[in-house]
Write a protein that holds these residues in place. Structure first.
Motif, PDB file in Angstrom:
ATOM      1  N   TRP A 428       0.836  -1.205   0.000  1.00  0.00           N
ATOM      2  CA  TRP A 428       0.000   0.000   0.000  1.00  0.00           C
ATOM      3  C   TRP A 428       0.865   1.248   0.000  1.00  0.00           C
ATOM      4  N   GLU A 429       0.284   2.292  -0.591  1.00  0.00           N
ATOM      5  CA  GLU A 429       0.908   3.597  -0.517  1.00  0.00           C
ATOM      6  C   GLU A 429       0.065   4.458   0.426  1.00  0.00           C
ATOM      7  N   VAL A 430       0.727   5.116   1.362  1.00  0.00           N
ATOM      8  CA  VAL A 430      -0.008   5.943   2.318  1.00  0.00           C
ATOM      9  C   VAL A 430       0.116   7.414   1.908  1.00  0.00           C
ATOM     10  N   LEU A 431      -1.039   8.052   1.689  1.00  0.00           N
ATOM     11  CA  LEU A 431      -1.038   9.474   1.325  1.00  0.00           C
ATOM     12  C   LEU A 431      -1.469  10.298   2.528  1.00  0.00           C
ATOM     13  N   VAL A 432      -0.802  11.423   2.719  1.00  0.00           N
ATOM     14  CA  VAL A 432      -1.167  12.301   3.836  1.00  0.00           C
ATOM     15  C   VAL A 432      -2.158  13.347   3.344  1.00  0.00           C
ATOM     16  N   GLY A 433      -3.361  13.308   3.912  1.00  0.00           N
ATOM     17  CA  GLY A 433      -4.422  14.248   3.529  1.00  0.00           C
ATOM     18  C   GLY A 433      -4.299  15.553   4.292  1.00  0.00           C
ATOM     19  N   PRO A 434      -5.282  16.435   4.144  1.00  0.00           N
ATOM     20  CA  PRO A 434      -5.246  17.714   4.870  1.00  0.00           C
ATOM     21  C   PRO A 434      -5.415  17.513   6.373  1.00  0.00           C
ATOM     22  N   ARG A 435      -4.974  18.520   7.132  1.00  0.00           N
ATOM     23  CA  ARG A 435      -5.087  18.450   8.586  1.00  0.00           C
ATOM     24  C   ARG A 435      -6.531  18.663   9.031  1.00  0.00           C
ATOM     25  N   GLU A 436      -7.258  19.486   8.303  1.00  0.00           N
ATOM     26  CA  GLU A 436      -8.640  19.794   8.685  1.00  0.00           C
ATOM     27  C   GLU A 436      -9.592  19.273   7.624  1.00  0.00           C
ATOM     28  N   ALA A 437     -10.756  18.797   8.080  1.00  0.00           N
ATOM     29  CA  ALA A 437     -11.765  18.286   7.159  1.00  0.00           C
ATOM     30  C   ALA A 437     -12.174  19.335   6.130  1.00  0.00           C
ATOM     31  N   VAL A 438     -12.202  20.599   6.559  1.00  0.00           N
ATOM     32  CA  VAL A 438     -12.693  21.663   5.683  1.00  0.00           C
ATOM     33  C   VAL A 438     -11.867  21.773   4.381  1.00  0.00           C
ATOM     34  N   ASP A 439     -10.626  21.269   4.421  1.00  0.00           N
ATOM     35  CA  ASP A 439      -9.782  21.337   3.224  1.00  0.00           C
ATOM     36  C   ASP A 439      -9.896  20.096   2.328  1.00  0.00           C
ATOM     37  N   LEU A 440     -10.776  19.159   2.703  1.00  0.00           N
ATOM     38  CA  LEU A 440     -10.913  17.937   1.910  1.00  0.00           C
ATOM     39  C   LEU A 440     -11.403  18.156   0.471  1.00  0.00           C
ATOM     40  N   PRO A 441     -12.413  19.030   0.254  1.00  0.00           N
ATOM     41  CA  PRO A 441     -12.881  19.189  -1.134  1.00  0.00           C
ATOM     42  C   PRO A 441     -11.753  19.593  -2.088  1.00  0.00           C
ATOM     43  N   VAL A 442     -10.899  20.519  -1.674  1.00  0.00           N
ATOM     44  CA  VAL A 442      -9.783  20.935  -2.532  1.00  0.00           C
ATOM     45  C   VAL A 442      -8.832  19.747  -2.731  1.00  0.00           C
ATOM     46  N   TYR A 443      -8.575  19.022  -1.654  1.00  0.00           N
ATOM     47  CA  TYR A 443      -7.669  17.881  -1.737  1.00  0.00           C
ATOM     48  C   TYR A 443      -8.217  16.824  -2.703  1.00  0.00           C
ATOM     49  N   LEU A 444      -9.520  16.548  -2.574  1.00  0.00           N
ATOM     50  CA  LEU A 444     -10.107  15.488  -3.397  1.00  0.00           C
ATOM     51  C   LEU A 444     -10.152  15.867  -4.878  1.00  0.00           C
ATOM     52  N   LYS A 445     -10.245  17.156  -5.144  1.00  0.00           N
ATOM     53  CA  LYS A 445     -10.266  17.619  -6.524  1.00  0.00           C
ATOM     54  C   LYS A 445      -8.970  17.209  -7.234  1.00  0.00           C
ATOM     55  N   LEU A 446      -7.884  17.204  -6.471  1.00  0.00           N
ATOM     56  CA  LEU A 446      -6.566  16.902  -7.051  1.00  0.00           C
ATOM     57  C   LEU A 446      -6.238  15.412  -7.015  1.00  0.00           C
ATOM     58  N   TRP A 447      -7.115  14.626  -6.366  1.00  0.00           N
ATOM     59  CA  TRP A 447      -6.810  13.208  -6.170  1.00  0.00           C
ATOM     60  C   TRP A 447      -6.967  12.442  -7.481  1.00  0.00           C
ATOM     61  N   HIS A 448      -6.027  11.592  -7.787  1.00  0.00           N
ATOM     62  CA  HIS A 448      -6.181  10.719  -8.961  1.00  0.00           C
ATOM     63  C   HIS A 448      -5.538   9.383  -8.650  1.00  0.00           C
ATOM     64  N   THR A 449      -6.086   8.335  -9.225  1.00  0.00           N
ATOM     65  CA  THR A 449      -5.541   6.993  -8.953  1.00  0.00           C
ATOM     66  C   THR A 449      -4.281   6.758  -9.760  1.00  0.00           C
TER      67      THR A 449
END
Lengths: 449, 323
Positions: A428-449
């Protein structure tokens, strides 16, 4: 004050006859103290013992209920000064005050807005508790008319505010079948008010003038008139006087078992405030420090939402954090290629993350780990949300069968465990997400498999 | 027979330690005045049974570089001042702050890591712009915190500023810098009475006097864990008053940072209508968080919005009446 097992034992026959179903009187006494048995199980208990036990079982702060046709507010029965000692049980009612001198249109508008107000938080719907309607006009007929208009628009419990027993009587004719609180008996009108409350079997507020001795004596008179359901207004209004009165009343009831003041308290934060903002922070004080019915002079969603939130927070049982069921949660219609996020099962953490994932519109998997109801950092510090726990959850919920990729996003607050987690989850590869939930939408926009 | 009600007082045996921030010219610094917090011998504002000799202080938070990530409401309230920490500090003083909390972001607006020299210059500029005592927080990354705070401690020699945050895994260098340059520190632990005591012990073991340590018990914002922080603070304060010496530090709460990162304060659009007017909600969120922690023992509240400062200052003034 509840009695200990040994104190109860002294009141029992001490014959060990076993007829209660327990091997000894002491064992029975212990069960009684733990409220796991009923005194009625003992056929030989004396009348004096029964009376003593009943008196001891009376709560130090009486439970008072007011109700409308469909809803009720119950306050009192509190047992501790500080929530960490056990918990606070009956959250205070947050009521909105309307006056019979307000233009009818405005009067009805406030009621309609406040009564239909509902805001969701951690999966719960929070609402305004009720209304206080005040007879400012001094006219009994107008008061009755407005109480009727209130009942027609809002099925929520009410407090009737008037100095005049005749106005109260007129208003009560419009409230048959409900239990409003009558506010208030003071040193001048207590006899007539007590009589009225007794006649209609309603709870009565007793108003003092920032002097607890005078208040206790007034309560004594009201009790002698035959009333049991009492609510106290110590009469303090400013921030420091109110805090001190409310603290002293709670201490007298709980620590001194002072029956005359063992009742819930009604407060009016707006009357002690120089501004709207000050009313709101005073209401916050009364939520944290022992208010029972809190009457607000204004209804505004921007301040009602924070107040309802504070009430929810302070009255959460500290021994039982609100938890989510651990497991894999789906957002949108995730496929084998959708992102996999993980977080803890503390409800607040879950709802913060869930809200943001939903608003992002991106289909996702969310692995909710069993962290014993702790938030991310606290759970990590306690060893309930470390690499081992997350790896265990990935296996327990068969994540590898649902998801084709091998990438897991951990909260930014626990970035330090990413190395260990890669060791625990081979491949597995472990990715570090944002510290706060509020920043998830921006993070997910950039997410790609 | 009329009844008499005896005032129910608690007999506390302990007290909160007094801690003084800042130093005037006579004391070797350049501050216009010092701020002393602590000294309570009763629970918050219960003046009938003990003393609360010092009112809780309000610190306004400023940052060394433009806070791009802050709520638009804060950006609107402060305007251009956000671009210059010296101007920002001066404005904060004008709004009635008792203290300034300077937060070093760690990077500038072009993402270049802050150097110790830059941090030292910022601190000097802020000290020159305001007469208030100063609290300086690092960016929260152990290595960079140490590097920057050592330089800051040296640059502010004699000013008795408070350095933070000392945490369980990283406190030695910060405490050593405070010792070397006669500064104070903030001990910070995540909402736990025992962890809090433990770190105070470790810091005082390094020979830093207890009257130079502030305690950050960690504040949850309203709706985001405030009940945990509230109860931990009540337990710490009760322990202090019953004589547990390692819990007797004045408490500092970073209210602004916690409440302004929540969606309720940050987001004006795409939120439920029931949340009400955004600007009012944002300030109320912070003011209510501050009010709640003041009632559980906060001695310093660090806030971000000037309107919150006004509300909380007014409230503290009234709560101190009769002291």
């Amino acid at each position: 004050m509840p009695l200990s097992g040994l104190e109860i034992y002294k009141l029992l026959p001490k014959t060990n006859c076993k007829e209660c179903g327990f091997p000894t009187c002491l064992a029975f006494a212990m069960k009684l103290a733990a409220k796991q048995a009923e005194l009625a199980a003992c056929p030989h208990v004396s009348e004096e013992a029964q009376a003593a036990l009943a008196a001891a079982a009376t709560p130090p702060i009486r439970l008072i209920t007011i109700s409308s046709d469909g809803r009720k507010i119950e306050v009192g029965n509190e047992t501790v000064m500080f929530r960490h000692e056990k918990t606070f049980y009956h959250e205070p009612g947050l009521l909105v005050r309307v006056k019979d001198t307000q233009p009818l249109e405005e009067f009805e508008e406030v009621i309609t807005k406040a009564a239909s107000y509902s805001v969701e938080r951690v999966g719960m719907k929070l609402n305004v508790s009720g209304f206080a309607v005040e007879n400012v006009s001094g006219d009994p007929a107008l008061f009755a008319e407005r109480v009727e208009a209130l009942r027609a628009r809002a099925d929520l419990p009410r407090v009737l505010i008037s100095k005049d027993p005749a106005a109260m009587e007129a208003a009560l004719a419009k409230l048959q079948g409900t239990v409003p609180l009558l506010y208030a008996a003071d040193k001048d009108n207590w006899q007539a008010m007590a009589e009225l409350a007794k006649k209609h079997n309603l709870p009565l507020a007793v108003r003092g003038q920032n002097d607890l001795t005078a208040l206790a004596n007034l309560v004594e008179q009201v009790k002698q008139a035959g009333l049991e359901d009492i609510v106290l207004d110590p009469g303090a209004r400013g921030p420091v006087d109110t805090l001190i009165s409310l603290t002293q009343l709670r201490r007298l009831a709980l620590k001194k078992n002072f029956r005359l003041l063992g009742y819930p308290i009604i407060t009016f934060p707006g009357e002690g405030a120089a501004s709207e903002a000050e009313e709101v922070v005073l209401a916050a004080q009364h939520i944290a420090k022992y208010g029972g019915f809190i009457v607000l002079d204004r209804f505004d969603p921007a301040t009602m939402y924070p107040l309802l939130t504070l009430r929810l927070n302070i009255y959460t049982d500290p021994q039982k954090p609100i938890q989510m069921e651990p497991g894999i949660y789906e957002f949108g219609e995730p496929t084998a290629d959708s992102p996999l996020l993980t977080t803890t099962n503390f409800s607040l953490t879950y709802f913060s993350v869930a809200g943001e994932v939903e608003s992002s519109g991106k289909p996702c998997w969310l692995l909710v780990c069993d962290s014993e109801g702790m938030s991310v950092l606290t759970a990590w510090a306690a060893g309930n949300f470390d690499a081992e726990v997350i790896a265990k959850m990935v296996k327990q919920f068969n994540i590898e069968e649902k998801i084709a990729h091998r990438r897991i996003v951990i909260p930014g607050l626990v970035a330090v465990i990413s190395g260990e987690l890669e060791d625990e989850l081979s491949g597995w590869e472990v990715l570090v997400g944002p510290r706060e939930a509020v920043d998830l939408p921006v993070y997910l926009k950039l997410w790609h498999t | 027979m009329p009844v008499t009600v005896e005032t129910p007082t608690e007999k506390w045996t302990g007290s909160v330690r007094k801690v003084t921030l800042g130093a005037t010219a006579e004391q070797g610094g350049t501050r216009a005045r010092t701020v002393t917090v602590g000294g309570e011998t009763t629970l918050p504002f219960l003046h009938f049974e003990g003393k609360m000799p010092n009112p809780p202080a309000i610190a306004i938070e400023i940052q060394d570089y433009y806070p791009e990530d802050w709520s638009p409401l804060l950006k609107e309230a402060w305007g251009e001042a956000l671009k210059d920490p010296a101007i920002w500090a001066e404005r904060a003083e004008g709004y009635g702050a008792d203290l300034i909390t300077l937060r070093l972001r760690g990077v500038d607006n072009e993402d270049n890591e802050t150097t110790p020299e830059e941090a030292a210059t910022t601190v000097k500029n802020v000290l020159a712009a305001t007469g208030l005592p100063l609290i300086v927080r690092g960016p929260g990354q152990a290595e960079l915190d140490n590097e920057l705070l050592v330089a800051v401690a040296e640059a502010a020699k004699g000013e008795r500023i408070a350095l933070g945050l000392c945490e369980g895994k990283n406190y030695r260098t910060i405490v050593a810098a405070a010792l070397a340059h006669d500064q104070l520190v903030i001990s910070s632990t995540p909402m736990d009475v025992n962890l809090s005591k433990q770190l105070i012990i470790l810091i005082s073991d390094m020979a830093l006097p207890l009257d130079r340590i502030l305690m950050d018990p960690t504040t949850g914002a309203l709706g985001y864990g405030i009940e945990y922080g509230y109860s931990v603070m009540e337990r710490l304060r009760i322990a202090a008053l019953t004589g547990d010496t390692m819990t007797q530090q004045p408490m500092i709460c970073f209210v602004g940072e916690e409440s302004w990162r929540q969606k309720e304060s940050k987001a004006g659009e795409g939120v439920p209508e029931a949340w009400g007017d955004w600007a009012k909600r944002g300030v109320t969120w912070e003011a209510m968080t501050a009010t709640t922690v003041l009632h559980s023992g906060a001695d310093i509240v660090t806030i971000r919005h000037p309107e919150t400062g006004e509300i909380v200052k007014g409230l503290i003034g009234k709560l101190m009446a009769g002291s």
